[in-house]
Write a protein that holds these residues in place. Sequence first.
Motif, PDB file in Angstrom:
ATOM      1  N   LYS A 107       0.341  30.730 116.624  1.00 18.69           N
ATOM      2  CA  LYS A 107       0.331  31.294 117.987  1.00 18.69           C
ATOM      3  C   LYS A 107       1.764  31.390 118.529  1.00 18.69           C
ATOM      4  O   LYS A 107       2.079  30.893 119.623  1.00 18.69           O
ATOM      5  N   SER A 108       2.590  31.973 117.735  1.00 17.67           N
ATOM      6  CA  SER A 108       3.989  32.096 118.169  1.00 17.67           C
ATOM      7  C   SER A 108       4.545  33.462 117.759  1.00 17.67           C
ATOM      8  O   SER A 108       3.961  34.187 116.947  1.00 17.67           O
ATOM      9  N   ILE A 109       5.672  33.751 118.346  1.00 20.72           N
ATOM     10  CA  ILE A 109       6.361  35.024 118.112  1.00 20.72           C
ATOM     11  C   ILE A 109       7.783  34.701 117.679  1.00 20.72           C
ATOM     12  O   ILE A 109       8.470  33.919 118.350  1.00 20.72           O
ATOM     13  N   ASN A 110       8.203  35.286 116.595  1.00 21.94           N
ATOM     14  CA  ASN A 110       9.605  35.168 116.182  1.00 21.94           C
ATOM     15  C   ASN A 110      10.324  36.459 116.561  1.00 21.94           C
ATOM     16  O   ASN A 110       9.814  37.547 116.298  1.00 21.94           O
ATOM     17  N   ILE A 111      11.477  36.312 117.192  1.00 25.60           N
ATOM     18  CA  ILE A 111      12.217  37.497 117.662  1.00 25.60           C
ATOM     19  C   ILE A 111      13.647  37.449 117.161  1.00 25.60           C
ATOM     20  O   ILE A 111      14.312  36.418 117.254  1.00 25.60           O
ATOM     21  N   ASP A 123       2.433  36.986 131.383  1.00 32.52           N
ATOM     22  CA  ASP A 123       0.985  36.798 131.521  1.00 32.52           C
ATOM     23  C   ASP A 123       0.394  37.916 132.371  1.00 32.52           C
ATOM     24  O   ASP A 123      -0.780  37.868 132.741  1.00 32.52           O
ATOM     25  N   GLY A 124       1.198  38.886 132.707  1.00 30.74           N
ATOM     26  CA  GLY A 124       0.765  40.005 133.533  1.00 30.74           C
ATOM     27  C   GLY A 124       1.173  39.843 134.985  1.00 30.74           C
ATOM     28  O   GLY A 124       1.199  40.813 135.742  1.00 30.74           O
ATOM     29  N   GLN A 125       1.508  38.641 135.380  1.00 29.47           N
ATOM     30  CA  GLN A 125       1.903  38.367 136.766  1.00 29.47           C
ATOM     31  C   GLN A 125       3.394  38.066 136.882  1.00 29.47           C
ATOM     32  O   GLN A 125       4.025  38.421 137.873  1.00 29.47           O
ATOM     33  N   LYS A 126       3.882  37.372 135.896  1.00 33.06           N
ATOM     34  CA  LYS A 126       5.296  36.973 135.947  1.00 33.06           C
ATOM     35  C   LYS A 126       5.860  36.937 134.526  1.00 33.06           C
ATOM     36  O   LYS A 126       5.098  36.900 133.546  1.00 33.06           O
ATOM     37  N   ILE A 127       7.184  36.952 134.470  1.00 30.55           N
ATOM     38  CA  ILE A 127       7.840  36.843 133.163  1.00 30.55           C
ATOM     39  C   ILE A 127       7.828  35.376 132.744  1.00 30.55           C
ATOM     40  O   ILE A 127       8.278  34.504 133.497  1.00 30.55           O
ATOM     41  N   ARG A 171       0.606  29.838 122.653  1.00 31.69           N
ATOM     42  CA  ARG A 171      -0.632  29.042 122.542  1.00 31.69           C
ATOM     43  C   ARG A 171      -1.165  28.704 123.940  1.00 31.69           C
ATOM     44  O   ARG A 171      -0.400  28.333 124.834  1.00 31.69           O
ATOM     45  N   GLY A 172      -2.430  28.872 124.110  1.00 31.78           N
ATOM     46  CA  GLY A 172      -3.064  28.537 125.381  1.00 31.78           C
ATOM     47  C   GLY A 172      -3.068  29.665 126.397  1.00 31.78           C
ATOM     48  O   GLY A 172      -3.748  29.584 127.415  1.00 31.78           O
ATOM     49  N   MET A 173      -2.297  30.721 126.140  1.00 33.88           N
ATOM     50  CA  MET A 173      -2.265  31.849 127.090  1.00 33.88           C
ATOM     51  C   MET A 173      -3.453  32.776 126.789  1.00 33.88           C
ATOM     52  O   MET A 173      -3.551  33.325 125.696  1.00 33.88           O
ATOM     53  N   SER A 174      -4.327  32.935 127.772  1.00 39.83           N
ATOM     54  CA  SER A 174      -5.504  33.770 127.517  1.00 39.83           C
ATOM     55  C   SER A 174      -5.110  35.242 127.385  1.00 39.83           C
ATOM     56  O   SER A 174      -5.690  35.984 126.604  1.00 39.83           O
ATOM     57  N   SER A 175      -4.175  35.663 128.186  1.00 41.99           N
ATOM     58  CA  SER A 175      -3.691  37.043 128.042  1.00 41.99           C
ATOM     59  C   SER A 175      -2.168  37.009 128.036  1.00 41.99           C
ATOM     60  O   SER A 175      -1.538  36.716 129.059  1.00 41.99           O
ATOM     61  N   ARG A 236      -0.446  43.099 122.988  1.00 42.35           N
ATOM     62  CA  ARG A 236      -1.187  41.949 123.528  1.00 42.35           C
ATOM     63  C   ARG A 236      -1.479  40.992 122.377  1.00 42.35           C
ATOM     64  O   ARG A 236      -1.853  41.422 121.277  1.00 42.35           O
ATOM     65  N   VAL A 237      -1.303  39.730 122.660  1.00 42.61           N
ATOM     66  CA  VAL A 237      -1.646  38.687 121.689  1.00 42.61           C
ATOM     67  C   VAL A 237      -2.519  37.668 122.410  1.00 42.61           C
ATOM     68  O   VAL A 237      -2.441  37.528 123.631  1.00 42.61           O
ATOM     69  N   SER A 238      -3.328  36.971 121.657  1.00 43.36           N
ATOM     70  CA  SER A 238      -4.212  35.976 122.276  1.00 43.36           C
ATOM     71  C   SER A 238      -3.845  34.580 121.814  1.00 43.36           C
ATOM     72  O   SER A 238      -3.743  34.309 120.612  1.00 43.36           O
ATOM     73  N   GLY A 239      -3.641  33.708 122.788  1.00 38.64           N
ATOM     74  CA  GLY A 239      -3.242  32.340 122.459  1.00 38.64           C
ATOM     75  C   GLY A 239      -4.406  31.370 122.423  1.00 38.64           C
ATOM     76  O   GLY A 239      -4.198  30.148 122.364  1.00 38.64           O
TER      77      GLY A 239
END
Lengths: 240, 277
Positions: A107-111, A123-127, A171-175, A236-239
């Motif tokens: 549940k991670s992203i490598n950049i 999360d759609g509301q804030k960075i 991880r844990g982020m629904s959206s 979109r990814v799901s945590g």
Amino acid sequence: MEILFQGTFAKFSERSDENEDAFSLLANQGRIVVCDGASESFDAKIWARILADKFTSFDLTSENLVSCLEEYESLHNRADLSWSKAAAYDRGSFSTLIVVQDLPDTKSINITAIGDSVVVLTDGQKIIKSFPYSKSEEFLLAPTLLSTIGKHNDWLQSEESFLCSTEWSYRGMSSAYLICMTDALGAWLFRCIEDGSPDVLERVLKIRNEDELAELVTLEREGFMRRDDSTLIIARVSGE
Amino acid sequence: MSYTAEISRTSPTAFLFLVDQSGSMQDLMGNGKSKAQFVADVLNRTLASLITRCTKSEGTRDYFEVGVLGYSGSSVENGLSGALNAAVLNPISLIESNPLRIEDRTKRVDDGAGGLVNQSIKFPVWFEALAGGGTPMCSAITSAAEVLAAWCDAHPDSYPPTVLHVTDGESTDGDPENLASQLQQLGTRDGCVLLFNLHVSSSGGDAIRFPTSDSGLPDSYASLLFRMSSALPPHLQKVAEEKGIKATMESRGFIYNGEVAEIVDFFDIGTRAAQLR
């Protein structure tokens, strides 16, 4: 990873063939690559395209970068160029590079990010996080780019290159949304948020086709968004 | 008055070089070349560099219009010849395609292994070194103003023109201060015409670069050139700082007693307009 939007809008809409941004995706492998060719380049369009195509399937290593340089050189014959084109060729072509790799098992992203194209996790509301920049003023810096002049890329062998990579957990982020942008869009987004317009994330995340991107960019260029090729990828990814 | 306008093919900017070609420009500099010859070399290299910035694989884009006015004796002449002589300001693509000649020169470049090797380069020449007669600076500034007034009328939204004036002596046709002031009152919505002055010397004295006041200048002539010079916009202050030259909001685009390195820096910094689009 689900790609919600991918698209680009040229700095001059009537000259879309001159758009020097390039992107490439492998959604089923969680891979996004965005490159922004620099205006003051001999052939930034080709250079950005080569980089985007290469790093969709390969990691950023010296060997793979050399392979990109060889491909670029094979497309240009310096001996046939006029004096001015030869001088511009010798000056080089330059591009940013963003490589996003989803790692769903952890549940991670490598950049990996070189230059001033940016990735935002929201999360759609804030960075939640952003990389490599987090403030609009950072876009005023002269970024180091990937060059077709090999020695200009020597810094990739130094410790400085570690600063080009990061890993985020979702991880844990629904959206959880990832927004990949070239610099004009990125600088505008950060400045809107700094100026107290948090709904800007909602506006960007709603984009689902290139007409909507064009509409937003055209409108915001009337304000403070810089006129530049503007590329946007939303995933979109799901945590959970 | 921001000097931030985007420079594009539909909204180009202009560079006008004003070059003193009076007799004293024959004096030799520390590198063995006359001031006139060295200024001509740097000017030709600057034109090539401007062209390179605008050249892409498909050709040279007209981001800039460029002209050269040379002055000596009692006259001001277009410093460019042939197809470039019909107008003072020409699109950069026309300049690219009309050099007087292209010389083969050699430059020393890094061999990638700690040494230097000779590399053959093409050196286009548009502007020839000339030196003789007096210094009709007032006529030169008047001619520049005529050209740029028309240009600003035709390009009201563009990044404003930059005038790079190179001289080594005092005006012989009057006091140029008011004329310089009038030239700097021309402009576009993005800002007034920028007038930068370079005083070229072969005396070996210390150069004064981008001063913030005329208090430390050696004489009234240097003070006059200081007063005739525009303040450096922020992005050019930054370019100067990158070259290790201290520059602030009060710095004027003026170098006094400039020798080889200062001449190169003056042309480089003065032609770094905002980002191309």
